[in-house]
Design an enzyme around this catalytic site. Structure first.
Site, mmCIF file in Angstrom:
data_model
loop_
_atom_site.group_PDB
_atom_site.id
_atom_site.type_symbol
_atom_site.label_atom_id
_atom_site.label_comp_id
_atom_site.label_asym_id
_atom_site.label_seq_id
_atom_site.Cartn_x
_atom_site.Cartn_y
_atom_site.Cartn_z
ATOM 1 N N SER A 269 0.857 -1.187 0.000
ATOM 2 C CA SER A 269 0.000 0.000 0.000
ATOM 3 C C SER A 269 0.889 1.231 0.000
ATOM 4 O O SER A 269 1.900 1.279 0.715
ATOM 5 C CB SER A 269 -0.914 0.021 1.222
ATOM 6 O OG SER A 269 -1.801 1.118 1.157
ATOM 7 N N GLU A 270 0.523 2.233 -0.796
ATOM 8 C CA GLU A 270 1.416 3.367 -1.037
ATOM 9 C C GLU A 270 1.662 4.244 0.180
ATOM 10 O O GLU A 270 2.568 5.078 0.174
ATOM 11 C CB GLU A 270 0.898 4.212 -2.198
ATOM 12 C CG GLU A 270 -0.430 4.878 -1.952
ATOM 13 C CD GLU A 270 -1.308 4.880 -3.192
ATOM 14 O OE1 GLU A 270 -1.776 5.962 -3.556
ATOM 15 O OE2 GLU A 270 -1.528 3.809 -3.782
ATOM 16 N N ASN A 271 0.847 4.095 1.237
ATOM 17 C CA ASN A 271 1.113 4.883 2.439
ATOM 18 C C ASN A 271 2.248 4.298 3.282
ATOM 19 O O ASN A 271 2.603 4.868 4.312
ATOM 20 C CB ASN A 271 -0.158 5.028 3.292
ATOM 21 C CG ASN A 271 -0.751 3.697 3.708
ATOM 22 O OD1 ASN A 271 -0.805 2.764 2.915
ATOM 23 N ND2 ASN A 271 -1.226 3.614 4.937
ATOM 24 N N GLY B 251 -1.587 7.924 -5.817
ATOM 25 C CA GLY B 251 -0.395 7.381 -6.474
ATOM 26 C C GLY B 251 -0.719 6.659 -7.760
ATOM 27 O O GLY B 251 0.113 5.897 -8.270
#
Length: 219
Positions: free
Chosen positions: A46-48, A129
Site C-alpha cells: 500500500s502506497e502509504n 499514487g
C-alpha cells in the site's frame, strides 16, 4: 441481466495473480482482492508505506494504527513491514511491483486509463499514487463496472476524462467480461453476463475481438 458482484470480480482478479507476486491494490473496489488471496504467498503493498498486508480484519478486531492508502482497516501478515512514504513511492516508481489493480472511470481500446478525475464541475480530483502505479507496475489490471449508472460504456475508443496513464492497462475486469489489451485491439477472453459476444460489443460501443474458448461461448 446477470452480472458479477464486486466481490465476485475481486475473486476473479485474484485468480490471475501468481504466487510470489508483489501487488498494489488501488483504493476502493480493488482492495476486495485481498480477501481472496487465500494461503498463497502474494505480497500486498500500500502506497502509504505498508507491505505484507492480509485480508480485511474481522469486525471488532480493527487496529486504528493499521490502515491502507484508502484509510480502510487492514491486517498485517508475519513478515509485514512499515516504512516511509518516500520509500513506498520509490518501490512504485522503480519497477518493483509486479502487478497493480486499479479502479477506472474509462479505459480505451489501446489501454489508456482515466481513473482520477471526471472533469465534471465540482468533482474532487483524487489522483493519489495512481499515475506512479500505472507507469511503474509491470502489469496493470483495471477492475470496474462495465457501464456507468447512466448505461454508458466505460470501455471507450478514446478517453474523454483526464488521463492517468497512456497504453498502461494490461487487462480489464468488469462485471460483464474480462478483456486483454493487445497490439491488434481489445480481446474478450471471458464473458460472465448472460449475454453473447455481439450484445457485449453493442453495450461496449467499441470494436472487440472474440477470443473466448469457443468463439463467443461464455465461461
Amino acid at each position: 441481466m446477470k452480472r458479477l458482484t464486486r466481490d465476485e470480480m475481486a475473486q476473479r482478479v485474484a485468480r490471475d495473480i501468481p504466487e510470489g507476486a508483489y501487488v498494489n491494490l488501488g483504493i476502493g473496489v480493488p482492495t476486495l482482492v485481498a480477501n481472496h488471496i487465500g494461503d498463497r504467498e502474494i505480497i500486498l503493498h500500500s502506497e502509504n508505506g505498508v507491505i505484507g498486508m492480509g485480508p480485511a480484519p474481522a469486525p471488532g478486531e480493527e487496529d486504528g494504527d493499521l490502515i491502507n492508502a484508502g484509510k480502510q482497516f487492514v491486517t498485517l501478515l508475519p513478515g509485514g513491514a512499515f516504512f516511509h512514504h518516500a520509500d513506498s513511492f520509490a518501490m512504485m516508481r522503480g519497477g518493483h511491483l509486479d502487478y497493480c489493480v486499479l479502479g477506472g472511470f474509462q479505459v480505451s481500446v489501446r489501454g489508456d486509463l482515466a481513473n482520477w478525475h471526471t472533469g465534471a464541475p465540482g468533482a474532487i480530483p483524487a489522483v493519489g499514487g495512481a499515475m506512479d502505479l500505472a507507469t511503474g507496475a509491470k502489469k496493470v489490471f483495471v477492475m470496474m463496472e462495465h457501464l456507468t449508472k447512466q448505461g454508458e460504456s466505460k470501455i471507450v475508443s478514446q478517453c474523454t476524462y483526464p488521463l492517468t496513464g497512456m497504453r498502461c492497462v494490461s487487462r480489464i475486469y468488469t462485471d460483464l467480461a474480462m478483456m486483454e489489451v493487445a497490439a491488434d485491439g481489445l480481446h474478450v477472453l471471458e464473458i460472465y453476463a448472460d449475454i453473447g459476444f455481439e450484445e457485449l460489443q453493442e453495450l461496449s460501443g467499441v470494436p472487440l475481438i472474440d477470443s473466448t474458448d469457443q468463439g463467443g461461448a461464455q465461461r
